[in-house]
Design a protein around this motif. Sequence first.
Motif, PDB file in Angstrom:
ATOM      1  N   PHE A  18      -3.087   0.216   8.665  1.00 45.30           N
ATOM      2  CA  PHE A  18      -2.380  -0.140   7.436  1.00 45.30           C
ATOM      3  C   PHE A  18      -3.279   0.107   6.231  1.00 45.30           C
ATOM      4  O   PHE A  18      -4.439  -0.315   6.209  1.00 45.30           O
ATOM      5  CB  PHE A  18      -1.968  -1.605   7.491  1.00 45.30           C
ATOM      6  CG  PHE A  18      -1.195  -2.074   6.282  1.00 45.30           C
ATOM      7  CD1 PHE A  18       0.109  -1.642   6.090  1.00 45.30           C
ATOM      8  CD2 PHE A  18      -1.762  -2.936   5.359  1.00 45.30           C
ATOM      9  CE1 PHE A  18       0.842  -2.075   4.982  1.00 45.30           C
ATOM     10  CE2 PHE A  18      -1.042  -3.371   4.250  1.00 45.30           C
ATOM     11  CZ  PHE A  18       0.266  -2.940   4.067  1.00 45.30           C
ATOM     12  N   ASP A  19      -2.720   0.816   5.237  1.00 48.68           N
ATOM     13  CA  ASP A  19      -3.445   1.085   3.994  1.00 48.68           C
ATOM     14  C   ASP A  19      -2.873   0.190   2.899  1.00 48.68           C
ATOM     15  O   ASP A  19      -1.772   0.446   2.404  1.00 48.68           O
ATOM     16  CB  ASP A  19      -3.295   2.557   3.604  1.00 48.68           C
ATOM     17  CG  ASP A  19      -3.867   2.844   2.219  1.00 48.68           C
ATOM     18  OD1 ASP A  19      -4.942   2.289   1.911  1.00 48.68           O
ATOM     19  OD2 ASP A  19      -3.230   3.596   1.445  1.00 48.68           O
ATOM     20  N   PRO A  20      -3.578  -0.871   2.498  1.00 48.02           N
ATOM     21  CA  PRO A  20      -3.009  -1.819   1.533  1.00 48.02           C
ATOM     22  C   PRO A  20      -2.796  -1.239   0.147  1.00 48.02           C
ATOM     23  O   PRO A  20      -1.975  -1.752  -0.613  1.00 48.02           O
ATOM     24  CB  PRO A  20      -4.036  -2.965   1.511  1.00 48.02           C
ATOM     25  CG  PRO A  20      -5.315  -2.361   1.995  1.00 48.02           C
ATOM     26  CD  PRO A  20      -4.916  -1.297   2.971  1.00 48.02           C
ATOM     27  N   HIS A  21      -3.497  -0.173  -0.197  1.00 45.81           N
ATOM     28  CA  HIS A  21      -3.342   0.406  -1.534  1.00 45.81           C
ATOM     29  C   HIS A  21      -1.971   1.028  -1.711  1.00 45.81           C
ATOM     30  O   HIS A  21      -1.354   0.929  -2.785  1.00 45.81           O
ATOM     31  CB  HIS A  21      -4.433   1.442  -1.789  1.00 45.81           C
ATOM     32  CG  HIS A  21      -4.385   2.066  -3.152  1.00 45.81           C
ATOM     33  ND1 HIS A  21      -4.607   1.347  -4.311  1.00 45.81           N
ATOM     34  CD2 HIS A  21      -4.125   3.342  -3.549  1.00 45.81           C
ATOM     35  CE1 HIS A  21      -4.491   2.141  -5.358  1.00 45.81           C
ATOM     36  NE2 HIS A  21      -4.193   3.360  -4.928  1.00 45.81           N
ATOM     37  N   THR A  22      -1.465   1.682  -0.674  1.00 47.49           N
ATOM     38  CA  THR A  22      -0.162   2.346  -0.747  1.00 47.49           C
ATOM     39  C   THR A  22       0.872   1.706   0.175  1.00 47.49           C
ATOM     40  O   THR A  22       1.997   2.193   0.258  1.00 47.49           O
ATOM     41  CB  THR A  22      -0.288   3.834  -0.381  1.00 47.49           C
ATOM     42  OG1 THR A  22      -0.779   3.949   0.966  1.00 47.49           O
ATOM     43  CG2 THR A  22      -1.251   4.541  -1.318  1.00 47.49           C
ATOM     44  N   PHE A  23       0.488   0.653   0.876  1.00 45.67           N
ATOM     45  CA  PHE A  23       1.364  -0.023   1.844  1.00 45.67           C
ATOM     46  C   PHE A  23       1.817   0.941   2.938  1.00 45.67           C
ATOM     47  O   PHE A  23       2.876   0.772   3.529  1.00 45.67           O
ATOM     48  CB  PHE A  23       2.572  -0.656   1.147  1.00 45.67           C
ATOM     49  CG  PHE A  23       2.208  -1.675   0.101  1.00 45.67           C
ATOM     50  CD1 PHE A  23       1.906  -2.978   0.454  1.00 45.67           C
ATOM     51  CD2 PHE A  23       2.146  -1.316  -1.238  1.00 45.67           C
ATOM     52  CE1 PHE A  23       1.554  -3.913  -0.505  1.00 45.67           C
ATOM     53  CE2 PHE A  23       1.801  -2.246  -2.212  1.00 45.67           C
ATOM     54  CZ  PHE A  23       1.501  -3.553  -1.837  1.00 45.67           C
ATOM     55  N   SER A  24       1.023   1.959   3.211  1.00 42.54           N
ATOM     56  CA  SER A  24       1.354   2.971   4.220  1.00 42.54           C
ATOM     57  C   SER A  24       0.765   2.600   5.566  1.00 42.54           C
ATOM     58  O   SER A  24      -0.255   1.919   5.660  1.00 42.54           O
ATOM     59  CB  SER A  24       0.802   4.339   3.803  1.00 42.54           C
ATOM     60  OG  SER A  24       1.315   4.748   2.560  1.00 42.54           O
ATOM     61  N   VAL A  25       1.424   3.086   6.616  1.00 46.78           N
ATOM     62  CA  VAL A  25       0.915   2.907   7.975  1.00 46.78           C
ATOM     63  C   VAL A  25       0.692   4.277   8.587  1.00 46.78           C
ATOM     64  O   VAL A  25       1.578   5.135   8.576  1.00 46.78           O
ATOM     65  CB  VAL A  25       1.872   2.091   8.856  1.00 46.78           C
ATOM     66  CG1 VAL A  25       1.176   1.698  10.161  1.00 46.78           C
ATOM     67  CG2 VAL A  25       2.377   0.842   8.136  1.00 46.78           C
ATOM     68  N   HIS A  40       5.875   2.394   6.134  1.00 44.41           N
ATOM     69  CA  HIS A  40       5.452   1.513   5.044  1.00 44.41           C
ATOM     70  C   HIS A  40       5.846   0.079   5.375  1.00 44.41           C
ATOM     71  O   HIS A  40       6.840  -0.154   6.066  1.00 44.41           O
ATOM     72  CB  HIS A  40       6.124   1.886   3.717  1.00 44.41           C
ATOM     73  CG  HIS A  40       5.631   3.154   3.120  1.00 44.41           C
ATOM     74  ND1 HIS A  40       4.385   3.273   2.545  1.00 44.41           N
ATOM     75  CD2 HIS A  40       6.208   4.370   3.011  1.00 44.41           C
ATOM     76  CE1 HIS A  40       4.227   4.516   2.105  1.00 44.41           C
ATOM     77  NE2 HIS A  40       5.309   5.203   2.383  1.00 44.41           N
ATOM     78  N   ASP A  41       5.096  -0.860   4.858  1.00 47.02           N
ATOM     79  CA  ASP A  41       5.515  -2.252   4.913  1.00 47.02           C
ATOM     80  C   ASP A  41       5.059  -2.937   3.634  1.00 47.02           C
ATOM     81  O   ASP A  41       3.879  -2.899   3.286  1.00 47.02           O
ATOM     82  CB  ASP A  41       4.940  -2.981   6.125  1.00 47.02           C
ATOM     83  CG  ASP A  41       5.534  -4.369   6.243  1.00 47.02           C
ATOM     84  OD1 ASP A  41       6.744  -4.474   6.508  1.00 47.02           O
ATOM     85  OD2 ASP A  41       4.802  -5.359   6.056  1.00 47.02           O
ATOM     86  N   ALA A  51       5.804  10.743  -0.952  1.00 48.23           N
ATOM     87  CA  ALA A  51       5.846  10.548  -2.396  1.00 48.23           C
ATOM     88  C   ALA A  51       4.923   9.437  -2.867  1.00 48.23           C
ATOM     89  O   ALA A  51       4.783   9.245  -4.071  1.00 48.23           O
ATOM     90  CB  ALA A  51       7.272  10.231  -2.840  1.00 48.23           C
ATOM     91  N   ASP A  52       4.314   8.709  -1.941  1.00 49.76           N
ATOM     92  CA  ASP A  52       3.517   7.558  -2.367  1.00 49.76           C
ATOM     93  C   ASP A  52       2.094   7.578  -1.852  1.00 49.76           C
ATOM     94  O   ASP A  52       1.344   6.638  -2.074  1.00 49.76           O
ATOM     95  CB  ASP A  52       4.199   6.244  -1.968  1.00 49.76           C
ATOM     96  CG  ASP A  52       4.937   6.372  -0.655  1.00 49.76           C
ATOM     97  OD1 ASP A  52       4.507   7.183   0.182  1.00 49.76           O
ATOM     98  OD2 ASP A  52       5.945   5.674  -0.480  1.00 49.76           O
TER      99      ASP A  52
END
Length: 441
Positions: free
Chosen positions: A159-166, A353-354, A223-224
């Motif tokens: 999990f990447d907290p900067h972009t909320f990506s997984v 994303h989450d 896109a994010d």
Amino acid sequence: MSDPASIHPSATQISDKLFIAPQPSLTDFANLAAAGFKGVISNRPANEQAGQPSPADEQQGAAASGMSFHFIPVTASTITEADVRAFQNAVSEIAGPVFAHCKSGARAASLYAIGEVLDGRLAPQELPDLSSRWGVDLSIATKWLARNAERRPRVRGFFDPHTFSVQYVASDPATRQCAIIDPVLDFDEKSGSVATTSADAILRYVAEEKLTVQWILDTHPHADHLSAAHYLHGKTGAPTATGAHVVEVQKLWQSIYNWPELKTDGSQWDHLFEDGEDFTIGTIDARILYSPGHTLGSITYLIGDAAFVHDTIFMPDSGTARTDFPGGSAEQLWNSLQGILALPDDTRLFTGHDYQPSGRAPRWESTVGEQKTHNDQIAGVSKAAFIANREARDRSLPMPKLILHALQVNIMGGRLPEPESNGRRYLKIPIDALGDVAWGH
């Protein structure tokens, strides 16, 4: 630390730091702090039972008593490894004794026990003895571990907290071959700085697990966040791939960026997957599902019993993907959802994303059955209502803060722009190219 029974009648100490118990009342929080507890973990979903304190009330009660609060809601049938790791991290981060609770304490104890088995500090056959010693039913943990042992592929989420990506590594335990899916290239939009911290964490995991990278896969041009596919290709030599319809996305954004020299044939990837195309990860069969709607190029990777759906479906408490990006379509998204939800109910769905609704810990794994039952944007909703609701919701959403930065990198397979005459790379930001959109704050 006081005797746990004097703090809560049913509190049980299960490690040097961790105590588990049934649901406390809000008036118990001051007593917990006075007894020396430094943090509270709630493992109960909100509104599980009439009259239970809300997560917001528990957080307020903990803060008023000088304790931290962590919300990691689970049910017996929906525990995932992400929940287990979030529980472990919360216990580790709290600087002192921890009070974890659910309705009875069984889910809290099970999260701890599962983590101990996964990390090799306990053997599964030791759980009955622990259950007897603690006076807690650990059948949830026993069943979870047995089911998890049969899962193929093994999936590790990052999990990447900067972009909320997984980001994911999906691996075959038999051959130790793996695929890296939707890796993130770190980018700070304020300074223009690029880093490979997230991608390097994946490489460390691959090395520690002695895996061989067979594929580097993107579900669509994101896109994010910026894609780290090209960087990881350089580090591993593994081929990169995405869906064949990425060429339509390239043509669309070529016009938006006024970028005539951009190749729009998908040649920036080593392979373009067609809808229905079969491939393998080690000995595990895999297949492509074309899943447009969020973008023209979105695909789902169905690998064994796991489907990597990225933005198409979020967790059940978060709904589905937006469809207002250039080339998006709510009707296409509905059709794509039907294809995914036609998979067997126990198919694992891994989202991209989450956004942590209600402040809960990040989660990214669900099942087809859970989505059909509990996703409010899907369950019991007609096609017409879905399209109307999705389009209305999209009109209120600001564009992702990195969309104009990210697309020019991601339609190039994660390649940054070439350096200019002064040796620096530059991103190009078109003005008013996306029309009348909601502004972010």
